[in-house]
Design an enzyme around this catalytic site. Structure first.
Site: not given
Ligand code: 13P
Length: 251
Positions: A9-11, A96, A98, A168, A174, A214
């Site tokens: 997931n590149w966000k 997600h 976020e 998650e 993150g 992470s």
């Molecule tokens: P990180 O791997 O940066 O913690 O993010 C996880 C995530 O939100 C994947 O969707």
């Protein structure tokens, strides 16, 4: 069929040339037959078509990070599931943390997004997870169960089997702080139990449940070794081709 998957997931990261370079490097380093493992990427919307074209002929599948709860119409800035499917993307992230946190997406909105995804033959990757406060308050199971029941229980068993779930924990995203393999396994087993309560064990055993939060080359193998962890949804480490490939190789 329960699949083994590593998904990136590149966000909201990378510009178009950086995205192209990342796709090229990842595809070049995917050596030989990847057998029954799956590798997925979720670039930002503007790069979807590029990503689909550049991954043609490779095992990499492409998805969007979000879709609208609406079919079409006057919803400025929204992107419909049908549009995503028409770009030949095959997957979409739904719910997600976020999106839940910063864009107020409720389980009920996410029900509509799941329906939009399935109605357009996209595989939804439905994300669930608790905050640190909820974990400390002993509410992990309550929160996860509600996220599953409200957004998925209306589906037939056949439709449910087209969904992939990602656990998650919000406190692990993150932050560099990963759930331990035992902590993650405990919640994955609980997710499977909640699904089994409604759909039976046979169906629940067919659902892929990914861990996200992470994941790095250094911890991927021990997480993926757990019984109910079928792979990972990777954020930060999916932006670096060598890390993403190393995580994939840990599957
Ligand atoms: P990180 O791997 O940066 O913690 O993010 C996880 C995530 O939100 C994947 O969707």
């Amino acid at each position: 069929m329960r699949k083994k998957i590593v998904a990136g997931n590149w966000k909201m990261n990378l510009n178009r040339s950086e995205a192209t370079e990342l796709i090229n490097t990842v595809s070049e380093h995917l050596s030989g037959d990847i057998q029954d493992r799956h590798i997925w990427i979720f670039p930002p919307f503007p790069f979807l078509t590029d990503a689909v074209r550049k991954t043609a002929g490779t095992p990499i599948k492409v998805g969007a990070q979000n879709c609208s709860m609406y079919t079409s119409g006057a919803y400025t800035g929204e992107v419909a599931a049908d549009m995503i499917a028409s770009c030949d993307a095959e997957l979409v992230l739904v719910g997600h943390s976020e999106r839940r946190q910063y864009f107020n997406e409720s389980n009920l909105v996410l029900t509509e997004k799941i329906n939009q995804a399935l109605g357009n033959n996209l595989c939804p990757v439905y994300c669930v997870g608790e905050t640190l406060e909820e974990r400390q308050g002993g509410k992990v199971e309550e929160v996860i169960e509600k996220q599953l029941v409200q957004a998925l229980y209306h589906l037939s068993a056949e439709k449910l089997q087209q969904v992939v779930i990602a656990y998650e924990p919000v406190w692990a995203i993150g932050t560099g702080e990963t759930a331990t393999p035992d902590q993650a396994q405990e919640v994955h087993a609980f997710i499977r139990k909640v699904l089994a309560d409604q759909y039976g064990e046979e169906v629940a055993n067919e659902i892929s449940i990914l861990y996200g939060g992470s994941v790095k080359p250094a911890n991927a193998e021990e997480l993926f070794a757990m019984n109910d962890i079928d792979g990972g949804l990777i954020g930060g480490a999916s932006l670096k081709a060598s890390d993403f490939i190393a995580i994939f190789n840990a599957l």
